[in-house]
Design an enzyme around this catalytic site. Structure first.
Site, short mmCIF file in Angstrom:
data_model
loop_
_atom_site.label_atom_id
_atom_site.label_comp_id
_atom_site.label_asym_id
_atom_site.label_seq_id
_atom_site.Cartn_x
_atom_site.Cartn_y
_atom_site.Cartn_z
N GLY A 1 2.29 2.80 10.28
CA GLY A 1 3.42 3.84 10.17
C GLY A 1 3.63 4.48 11.69
O GLY A 1 4.38 5.40 11.68
N HIS B 1 -9.03 0.89 4.85
CA HIS B 1 -7.91 1.07 6.41
C HIS B 1 -8.05 2.29 7.01
O HIS B 1 -9.15 3.48 7.32
CB HIS B 1 -7.22 1.78 4.53
CG HIS B 1 -6.19 2.28 5.21
ND1 HIS B 1 -5.18 2.84 6.39
CD2 HIS B 1 -4.76 1.48 5.02
CE1 HIS B 1 -3.69 2.52 6.39
NE2 HIS B 1 -3.70 1.62 5.91
N GLU C 1 -4.73 -5.13 11.06
CA GLU C 1 -3.90 -3.89 11.24
C GLU C 1 -4.08 -3.02 12.75
O GLU C 1 -5.03 -2.06 12.23
CB GLU C 1 -4.11 -2.54 10.15
CG GLU C 1 -2.93 -3.56 8.54
CD GLU C 1 -2.41 -2.24 7.65
OE1 GLU C 1 -1.51 -2.58 7.41
OE2 GLU C 1 -3.78 -1.50 7.34
N GLU D 1 -6.75 4.89 7.89
CA GLU D 1 -6.78 6.07 7.68
C GLU D 1 -8.10 6.88 7.51
O GLU D 1 -8.27 7.77 7.17
CB GLU D 1 -5.13 6.71 7.37
CG GLU D 1 -3.94 6.31 7.43
CD GLU D 1 -2.92 5.90 6.44
OE1 GLU D 1 -2.94 5.41 5.52
OE2 GLU D 1 -2.17 5.03 7.38
N ASN E 1 0.75 -1.04 -0.52
CA ASN E 1 -0.01 0.16 0.36
C ASN E 1 0.99 1.60 0.05
O ASN E 1 1.48 1.48 0.76
CB ASN E 1 -0.37 -0.08 1.26
CG ASN E 1 -1.44 0.97 1.36
OD1 ASN E 1 -2.12 2.09 0.16
ND2 ASN E 1 -2.55 1.38 2.44
N TRP E 2 1.13 2.10 -0.68
CA TRP E 2 1.65 3.08 -1.13
C TRP E 2 1.57 4.20 -0.75
O TRP E 2 1.97 5.23 -0.34
CB TRP E 2 2.24 3.71 -2.66
CG TRP E 2 3.05 2.13 -3.28
CD1 TRP E 2 3.43 0.87 -2.88
CD2 TRP E 2 2.98 2.20 -4.75
NE1 TRP E 2 3.93 -0.13 -4.14
CE2 TRP E 2 3.94 0.99 -5.10
CE3 TRP E 2 2.88 2.94 -6.09
CZ2 TRP E 2 4.55 0.42 -6.04
CZ3 TRP E 2 3.35 2.84 -7.74
CH2 TRP E 2 4.02 1.23 -7.19
N LYS E 3 -0.35 4.60 -0.25
CA LYS E 3 -0.43 5.34 0.10
C LYS E 3 -0.67 6.99 -0.53
O LYS E 3 -0.77 6.21 -1.32
CB LYS E 3 0.01 5.54 2.13
CG LYS E 3 -0.26 4.14 2.24
CD LYS E 3 0.10 4.68 3.93
CE LYS E 3 -0.19 3.37 5.29
NZ LYS E 3 -0.03 3.35 6.47
N SER F 1 3.90 -1.87 9.99
CA SER F 1 5.40 -1.86 10.74
C SER F 1 5.59 -3.05 10.31
O SER F 1 7.02 -3.39 10.94
CB SER F 1 5.54 -0.95 11.88
OG SER F 1 4.80 0.11 12.04
P1 13P Z 1 2.82 0.88 7.66
O1 13P Z 1 3.80 -0.67 7.38
O2 13P Z 1 3.82 1.63 7.57
O3 13P Z 1 3.06 0.53 8.98
O4 13P Z 1 1.82 0.57 6.63
C1 13P Z 1 0.88 -0.21 7.45
C2 13P Z 1 -0.40 -0.10 6.50
O5 13P Z 1 -0.90 0.77 6.81
C3 13P Z 1 -0.75 -0.75 4.66
O6 13P Z 1 -1.79 -0.96 4.40
#
Ligand code: 13P
Length: 270
Positions: A183, A105, A177, A107, A20-22, A223
């Protein structure tokens, strides 16, 4: 009692690794990344690799990608198929471009106020359009310290799956998650992840029965790094990983993919 037939076991043996590149990498960087990754990862029949770039890069990557090598995912979409919804993209418009879509997600839930009802509508829209939804669920630090993890997972799972029949369940992926691990660089303890995954499968069993619970695809994310990937993948009931930051570099991501190979010396041995 959960029974896993040979066929279901084979399906689960294929690990699912999603990057997931966000809101990172522009179209040019995305194209370059895909080119690099396809050189780094040759043969991964036992791993399904999925890239979730920003919506802007999806169409160009869909023309560039070899679907036998990698699949594409949308990070978000709106649940109605069309209409006066300025700024939105629908699952029906993503049909044929992506094979997967992230839904709910943390976020989206915590920055953009997405509710379980939104998640439920999006999951249905994805399935209706032949796209596999990846429903993200997880507790916040507050939920965790107040012993609410089980209730939160229960509510988010029930909410997200409300429109899904037992026939459709095989189209759906669940990603656990924990919000506090997303993150932050904070690693969830293996024992805690194992427990949460067991709770998720138990909940699926309550909703759809033991066979469905055994064959459901459940991922871990939060993470995850090259160092921790093999440990999480070796947990019983973990069928793959949802990776954020560590997926932004093609080389680092390829090292994680290698850890999902059964035959790899980098994979955790039983
Ligand atoms: P990180 O691996 O940066 O913690 O992010 C996880 C995530 O949100 C994947 O969707």
């Amino acid at each position: 009692m959960i029974n896993i037939s040979d066929k279901q076991q084979m399906a689960q043996d294929k690990k699912l690794i999603i990057g997931n590149w966000k809101m990172n990498l522009d179209m040019h960087e995305a194209s370059l990344y895909l080119h690099k990754l396809s050189k780094l990862i040759k043969n991964h029949r036992d791993v399904e690799v999925v890239l979730a770039p920003t919506v802007l890069s999806l169409q160009s990557l869909s023309l560039q990608v070899n679907l036998r090598q990698f699949k594409l995912a949308a990070q978000n979409f709106y649940w109605r198929d069309m209409g006066a919804y300025t700024g939105e993209v629908s699952a029906s418009q993503l049909r044929g471009i992506v094979q997967y879509a992230l839904v709910g997600h943390s976020e989206r839930r915590h920055v953009f106020g997405e509710t379980d009802k939104d998640v439920c509508n999006k999951v249905a829209a994805a399935v209706r359009n032949g796209i596999r939804p990846v429903i993200c669920i997880g507790e916040t630090a507050w939920d965790r310290s107040n012993n609410e993890t089980q209730d939160v997972l229960h509510d988010q799972l029930i909410g997200g799956l409300a429109n899904i029949t037992s026939e459709e369940l095989s189209q759906v992926v669940i990603a656990y998650e924990p919000v506090w691990a997303v993150g932050t660089g904070q690693n969830a303890l293996l024992g805690d992840v194992r427990l949460a995954i067991m709770m998720i499968r138990k909940q699926i069993e309550n909703l759809y029965g033991a066979t469905a619970a055994a064959s459901a695809q459940v991922l871990y994310g939060g993470s995850v790094t090259t160092d921790s990937a093999a440990d999480y993948l070796a947990l019983p009931g973990v069928d793959g990983l949802l990776i954020g930051a560590a997926s932004l570099n093609a080389y680092v991501f390829s090292e994680i993919i290698k850890r999902a190979h059964k035959g790899s010396t980098l994979a955790k041995k039983d």
